[in-house]
Design an enzyme around this catalytic site. Sequence first.
Site, short mmCIF file in Angstrom:
data_model
loop_
_atom_site.label_atom_id
_atom_site.label_comp_id
_atom_site.label_asym_id
_atom_site.label_seq_id
_atom_site.Cartn_x
_atom_site.Cartn_y
_atom_site.Cartn_z
N CYS A 1 -13.30 -32.68 -35.13
CA CYS A 1 -14.04 -33.34 -36.21
C CYS A 1 -15.22 -34.17 -35.69
CB CYS A 1 -13.09 -34.21 -37.04
SG CYS A 1 -11.75 -34.95 -36.11
N HIS B 1 -14.97 -40.49 -39.91
CA HIS B 1 -15.25 -40.89 -38.54
C HIS B 1 -16.72 -41.35 -38.46
CE1 HIS B 1 -11.45 -39.23 -37.70
NE2 HIS B 1 -11.77 -38.19 -36.96
#
Length: 348
Positions: free
Chosen positions: A144, A237
């Site tokens: 990710c 994130h």
Amino acid sequence: MKKIEVAILGATGTVGQKLVALLESHPWFSIAELVASERSAGGPYDKVCHWRENIPLSPSVAALKVKNTDSPLNSLLLFSGLDSSVAGPLEERYAHQGHVVISNSKNHRMDSDVPLVIPEINASHLVLARSQPYRGAIITNANCSSIFLTMALAPLHQALQVKKVMVTTMQAISGAGYPGVPSLDILGNVIPHIAGEEEKIAQEPLKILGTLDGKSISPANFPISVQCNRVPVLDGHTESISIAFAHHTSAAQVKELLQGFRGEIAEMKLPSAPAAPLIVLEDINRPQSRDVHRAQGMSAIVGRIRACPVLDVRLVVLGHNTIRGAAGAAILNAELFHQLGMLDEYRL
Ligand code: NAP
């Protein structure tokens, strides 16, 4: 158009549930089979899965009986959210059986014949699948944090040639799967280590930004210094990035390049492709984690683009780790593979 029936491996996990949520209303694919471990197999999905998505399950998916990994599957196309401790050999076995496996796991990403794809950046790498030793194929998306970093670097590397990168990540707890990090370890706390993460983020962008050279990829050649932190955020994130370039540039030019980036699939109208892969925010205190749902979680959100006194330019990138960083990325890869006609090359 008749929808293509698909199976989800690891359907009870964090990524598996996001795959279910995103595929429930997909215009091309329909969920036909769900697979998980022996712990979950045998029961209907809504009884064996601890559902944590914020949309209700449709009755037809709720009632699907969860299969174990020994059960033969009828679907050509498999989305894998399998835990990485088991994904390697299982995905290979499915590919040998003739399935096309679209994987979220780390296990095969760096195999020389496995495409590691972000459609806007390296759609052409999909041809590597034709060199694999399977009747089917394995296609992967990156870690990710690697995905958001690479999306920001791609237009800059193309125009200015990246020379070095320093990145510090602040990664959400949903990135650790379920049940993930114990609440008493993460609430009110920052943990400056995520096992194996820094190595992936230092390597994977170089493969994605590499050039296709016959049947292999020549990786991009610049160092990436990575520091990863787990932070008490549910989804999203954030990455603080400093970049040095071979060619002279300015923060204004970097901003212009990021704003103008549309990528290789802009004209293909893939259902999950965002209008703009990168969204640049102007406010001095953006992006914040609460911006993560913009563009249905499929764009990387960029801000704070400014000169760096050590390297050349610094900026902040945010991305939804279970959507663009996992399930949504896998679905976009499958859409691309299908739209290019490559799925039609395979039969069970
Ligand atoms: P997770 O929540 O722990 O889910 C793991 C899944 O794998 C569950 O469905 C589990 O089934 C299944 N599983 C575990 N052992 C198995 C076995 N022996 N046989 C068959 N199935 C088994 O993990 P996750 O966060 O969804 O991550 C899944 C994969 O995606 C991992 O490889 C991870 O690195 C990658 N990934 C995750 C993220 C993220 O943001 N979370 C982002 C990118 C990539 P049971 O429920 O039956 O145990």
